[in-house]
Enzyme design. Structure first.
Site, PDB file in Angstrom:
ATOM      1  CG  LEU A  11      -7.354 -13.322  -7.243  1.00 36.67           C
ATOM      2  CD1 LEU A  11      -7.870 -12.407  -8.348  1.00 36.67           C
ATOM      3  CD2 LEU A  11      -6.642 -14.557  -7.970  1.00 36.67           C
ATOM      4  NE  ARG A  18      -5.438   0.935  -4.756  1.00 34.52           N
ATOM      5  CZ  ARG A  18      -6.621   0.228  -4.910  1.00 34.52           C
ATOM      6  NH1 ARG A  18      -7.715   0.918  -4.871  1.00 34.52           N
ATOM      7  NH2 ARG A  18      -6.578  -0.953  -5.356  1.00 34.52           N
ATOM      8  CE  LYS A  25      -4.334  -4.968  -1.213  1.00 35.37           C
ATOM      9  NZ  LYS A  25      -5.439  -4.375  -2.159  1.00 35.37           N
ATOM     10  N   GLY A  79      -3.574  -7.746 -13.709  1.00 35.52           N
ATOM     11  CA  GLY A  79      -5.000  -7.355 -13.154  1.00 35.52           C
ATOM     12  C   GLY A  79      -5.903  -8.952 -12.630  1.00 35.52           C
ATOM     13  N   GLY A 145     -16.304  -2.149  -7.533  1.00 40.81           N
ATOM     14  CA  GLY A 145     -17.093  -2.192  -8.716  1.00 40.81           C
ATOM     15  C   GLY A 145     -18.587  -2.236  -8.706  1.00 40.81           C
ATOM     16  CE  LYS A 339      13.193 -13.809  28.059  1.00 39.89           C
ATOM     17  NZ  LYS A 339      14.514 -14.005  27.600  1.00 39.89           N
TER      18      LYS A 339
HETATM   19  C1  UD1 Z   1     -11.559  -5.549  -6.908  1.00 34.05           C
HETATM   20  C2  UD1 Z   1     -12.581  -5.481  -8.048  1.00 34.05           C
HETATM   21  C3  UD1 Z   1     -13.689  -4.782  -7.908  1.00 34.05           C
HETATM   22  C4  UD1 Z   1     -14.405  -5.025  -6.405  1.00 34.05           C
HETATM   23  C5  UD1 Z   1     -13.158  -5.041  -5.455  1.00 34.05           C
HETATM   24  C6  UD1 Z   1     -13.668  -5.613  -4.077  1.00 34.05           C
HETATM   25  C7  UD1 Z   1     -11.500  -6.263 -10.248  1.00 34.05           C
HETATM   26  C8  UD1 Z   1     -11.033  -5.647 -11.444  1.00 34.05           C
HETATM   27  N1  UD1 Z   1     -12.029  -5.227  -9.192  1.00 34.05           N
HETATM   28  O1  UD1 Z   1     -10.912  -4.050  -6.935  1.00 34.05           O
HETATM   29  O2  UD1 Z   1     -14.694  -5.037  -8.767  1.00 34.05           O
HETATM   30  O3  UD1 Z   1     -15.336  -4.091  -6.055  1.00 34.05           O
HETATM   31  O4  UD1 Z   1     -11.961  -5.735  -5.773  1.00 34.05           O
HETATM   32  O5  UD1 Z   1     -12.576  -5.505  -3.073  1.00 34.05           O
HETATM   33  O6  UD1 Z   1     -11.365  -7.426  -9.881  1.00 34.05           O
HETATM   34  N2  UD1 Z   1      -4.465  -9.259  -7.570  1.00 34.05           N
HETATM   35  C9  UD1 Z   1      -3.459 -10.018  -8.053  1.00 34.05           C
HETATM   36  N3  UD1 Z   1      -2.927  -9.842  -9.307  1.00 34.05           N
HETATM   37  C10 UD1 Z   1      -3.030  -8.822 -10.059  1.00 34.05           C
HETATM   38  C11 UD1 Z   1      -4.208  -7.631  -9.492  1.00 34.05           C
HETATM   39  C12 UD1 Z   1      -4.488  -7.835  -8.195  1.00 34.05           C
HETATM   40  O7  UD1 Z   1      -3.148 -10.896  -7.681  1.00 34.05           O
HETATM   41  O8  UD1 Z   1      -2.699  -8.338 -11.154  1.00 34.05           O
HETATM   42  C13 UD1 Z   1      -4.868  -9.452  -6.217  1.00 34.05           C
HETATM   43  C14 UD1 Z   1      -4.387  -8.352  -5.341  1.00 34.05           C
HETATM   44  O9  UD1 Z   1      -3.431  -8.865  -4.431  1.00 34.05           O
HETATM   45  C15 UD1 Z   1      -5.616  -8.499  -4.276  1.00 34.05           C
HETATM   46  C16 UD1 Z   1      -6.830  -8.583  -5.149  1.00 34.05           C
HETATM   47  O10 UD1 Z   1      -6.275  -9.086  -6.326  1.00 34.05           O
HETATM   48  O11 UD1 Z   1      -5.605  -9.399  -3.082  1.00 34.05           O
HETATM   49  C17 UD1 Z   1      -7.749  -7.521  -5.482  1.00 34.05           C
HETATM   50  O12 UD1 Z   1      -6.887  -6.599  -6.455  1.00 34.05           O
HETATM   51  P1  UD1 Z   1      -7.013  -5.035  -6.111  1.00 34.05           P
HETATM   52  O13 UD1 Z   1      -6.170  -4.424  -6.975  1.00 34.05           O
HETATM   53  O14 UD1 Z   1      -7.214  -4.622  -4.584  1.00 34.05           O
HETATM   54  O15 UD1 Z   1      -8.602  -4.848  -6.689  1.00 34.05           O
HETATM   55  P2  UD1 Z   1      -9.584  -3.572  -6.327  1.00 34.05           P
HETATM   56  O16 UD1 Z   1      -9.072  -2.471  -7.133  1.00 34.05           O
HETATM   57  O17 UD1 Z   1      -9.828  -3.423  -5.044  1.00 34.05           O
HETATM   58 CA    CA Z   2      -8.653  -4.537  -3.110  1.00 36.58          CA
END
Ligand code: UD1
Ligand code: CA
Length: 454
Positions: A11, A18, A25, A79, A145, A339
Site C-alpha cells: 500500500l 502528516r 510519503k 483507507g 491499532g 568528480k
Molecule cells: C495503519 C493501521 C494501524 C497500524 C499502523 C502500523 C489501518 C486502518 N491502520 O495505521 O492499525 O497500527 O498502520 O503502521 O490500516 N494507504 C493507501 N491508501 C489509503 C490509505 C493508506 O495506500 O487510502 C497506504 C499509505 O500510503 C501507507 C499505508 O497504507 O503506506 C498505511 O496508511 P497510514 O495512513 O499510514 O496508516 P496508519 O494510520 O499508520
Molecule cells: Ca502509517
C-alpha cells in the site's frame, strides 16, 4: 501445509499528510533509498509470485519507484481496506488458486525479509488460521491499532487509536500493518468493509472482527517494534534513519571495517567497505560507494558514487563525487574535490584541488591548489594527466588538455595547450628582482606621510 502461491500487495497510495511534503510519503528516503524500495526489497527476498503496488492518482514518481512491479490505481484514498480492494482484480486469479496474499504498508522501511519469511512460515504451520497479523508490544500512549485477543489467543478485533475506548487504549499489543492471509478469504473480507468509524475510512484492520464473526481464526505473530516502525512524520522518519544507520554500522564492523566513532558515520544501504578499512569520525557516505581493503578515510569526508581501490587514502575533508575512482595506493588529501575523475595507482592530490572530468596517471603528483577548468559555461571538457607527471601548485588546467607522461608544470601556470611527454611547461610572467628597490620605496612613502601630517 498451504505451500501455494504468494501474492504481495504494497500500500503506497496515501498522501502522507502528516509529513507535510510535496513528495509522496513512501518516496522519502532512509539510508539513501526510498521507503517503498526498502519494503519492496524485503518482499522480493521471499520470492513471491507477484508484487502489486497500490498508488494514488498523479503519482508517476511512485510508479517509477515501484517498477518493474505492477501498480494499480486507488482513485481516492478511502483507507487501507479500500487500497487492498483496489488490488483485488490483480490478485483474484492467484487467490482463486488457493494462494496467500501478504499485505505490506509502504511506510515501514525497517521491515526485514527474515521477518516476512517467519510470518509466512507461521501461516504455513498453522493453516487453520486464515489470517496472521504481524504485531509488537509497545506501552501506550501511541497511535498504532490495538489488537484485542480472545481467551483462546485468537484475534477478536483490531481497534484504531482514534476509535478506541480509554480501556482499549491501554492495550500494548499493536498492529504492525503487515498481514498474510488466505487470498480468497482476504479479498472476500475487504469487499465487505464499511467506513462507519471515527475517520470515515475503510480500515483494513476491520477484517479481523468480520473474520471472527464468520468463525474464521486469525492469530498474531509477534516481532520487535524496531522492525515495523511506521513512518508518518518527519520525526518518525528521523527515528527510522537512526535505527537503520545503527544496523548498517553494525554490518560494516561485522564485515571487518573499523569505525572509529560509529555514531558519527552516515552510511547508505549500498555502501560496501572492504576489510581493514578505517573510517574516521564524521564521514558521510552517499549512494554507490565501494571501498577496497585497507583504505583509510579521514575525518569529515563526504563520498558518493565513488570507488576507492585497496590501500588508497582520502581525507580528512575530502569530497568525492560520482564517478570518482581512486586507484590502489592513491591519495586524496584535505579540501580536494574529485568528480568523474580517476587517479591511477599511487597518484597524489594532497591539498586544495579540484579534479573534474579528468584522468590522472599512476604516480602523478598534483600540487596544492590545482584546478581542472572543466566547464566553459556550456560544455564539460576532459583533462588527461600522464603517468608520473608533476603539476606545480596553483595551476589552472583549461580543458580539453593533455599533459604528457613525466611532464613538469611550473607552479602558478595557466595552461591552455597540451604539453608533450617529459617537457617542462611554464606560463607565468618571468620574475624580476630589483636590488634595494623595497628600501627606496619605503623611504619615499615615509616622506609622503610626513609631508601630509606636517
Ligand atoms: C495503519 C493501521 C494501524 C497500524 C499502523 C502500523 C489501518 C486502518 N491502520 O495505521 O492499525 O497500527 O498502520 O503502521 O490500516 N494507504 C493507501 N491508501 C489509503 C490509505 C493508506 O495506500 O487510502 C497506504 C499509505 O500510503 C501507507 C499505508 O497504507 O503506506 C498505511 O496508511 P497510514 O495512513 O499510514 O496508516 P496508519 O494510520 O499508520
Ligand atoms: Ca502509517
Amino acid at each position: 501445509m498451504t505451500a501455494g502461491k504468494l501474492g504481495v500487495v504494497v500500500l503506497a497510495a496515501g498522501q502522507g499528510t502528516r509529513m507535510r511534503s510535496a513528495v509522496p510519503k513512501v518516496l522519502h528516503e532512509v539510508a539513501g533509498r526510498a521507503m517503498l524500495a526498502h519494503v519492496l526489497a524485503a518482499a522480493r527476498s521471499i520470492s513471491p509470485e507477484r508484487i502489486v503496488v497500490v498508488v494514488g492518482p498523479d503519482m508517476p514518481e511512485v510508479e517509477s519507484a515501484a517498477a518493474p512491479c505492477a501498480t494499480v490505481l486507488q482513485e481516492r484514498q478511502l483507507g487501507t481496506g479500500d487500497a487492498v480492494a483496489a488490488a483485488s482484480d490483480s490478485l483474484a486469479d492467484l487467490a482463486s488458486e488457493g494462494g496467500d496474499i501478504l499485505v505490506l504498508y509502504g511506510d515501514t522501511p525497517l521491515l526485514s525479509g527474515e521477518t516476512l519469511a517467519a510470518l509466512r512460515a507461521r501461516r504455513q504451520r498453522e493453516p487453520d488460521a486464515s489470517v496472521v497479523a504481524l504485531a509488537f508490544r509497545r506501552p501506550p500512549p501511541h497511535a498504532y491499532g490495538r489488537i484485542k485477543l480472545e481467551t483462546d489467543g485468537a484475534i477478536a478485533a483490531i481497534v484504531e487509536d482514534s476509535d478506541a475506548t480509554a480501556e482499549e487504549r491501554r492495550i500494548d499489543l499493536c498492529n504492525a500493518g503487515v498481514m498474510i492471509a488466505d487470498g480468497a478469504v482476504l479479498l472476500d473480507l475487504v469487499a465487505r468493509l464499511s467506513s462507519d468509524n471515527a475517520q470515515g475510512e475503510y480500515y483494513l484492520t476491520d477484517i479481523f472482527a468480520l473474520a471472527r464473526a464468520e468463525g474464521l481464526r486469525s492469530v498474531v505473530h509477534e516481532t520487535e517494534e524496531a522492525e515495523v516502525l511506521g513512518v508518518n512524520s518527519r520525526a518518525e522518519l528521523a527515528d527510522a534513519e537512526r535505527r537503520m544507520q545503527a544496523r548498517l554500522r553494525e554490518r560494516a564492523m561485522r564485515e571487518g571495517a573499523t569505525l572509529v566513532d560509529p555514531d558519527t558515520v552516515h552510511l547508505a544501504m549500498d555502501t560496501r567497505l572492504g576489510r581493514d578499512v578505517v573510517v574516521e569520525p564524521h564521514v558521510v557516505f552517499g549512494n554507490g560507494v565501494e571501498v577496497g581493503d585497507g583504505v583509510r578515510i579521514g575525518a569529515f569526508s563526504h563520498i558518493a558514487g565513488a570507488k576507492l581501490e585497496a590501500g588508497s587514502q582520502v581525507g580528512p575533508y575530502a569530497r568525492l563525487r560520482p564517478g570518482a575512482h581512486i586507484g590502489p595506493g592513491a591519495r586524496v588529501g584535505n579540501f580536494v574535490e574529485v568528480k568523474n575523475a580517476s587517479l591511477g595507482p599511487g597518484a597524489k592530490a594532497n591539498h586544495l584541488t579540484y579534479l573534474g572530468d579528468a584522468e590522472v596517471g599512476g604516480d602523478a603528483n598534483v600540487g596544492a591548489g590545482t584546478i581542472t577548468c572543466n566547464y566553459d559555461g556550456l560544455n564539460k571538457h576532459r583533462t588527461v594527466i600522464g603517468a608520473g607527471a608533476f603539476i606545480g601548485s596553483n595551476t589552472a588546467l583549461v580543458a580539453p588538455i593533455n599533459i604528457g607522461a613525466g611532464a613538469v608544470v611550473g607552479a602558478g601556470s595557466t595552461l591552455t595547450a597540451d604539453v608533450e611527454e617529459d617537457a617542462v611547461a611554464l606560463s607565468r610572467a618571468p620574475q624580476t628582482n630589483r636590488p634595494g628597490a623595497a628600501r627606496r620605496l619605503r623611504e619615499r612613502l615615509a616622506k609622503l606621510k610626513a609631508k601630509s601630517k606636517g
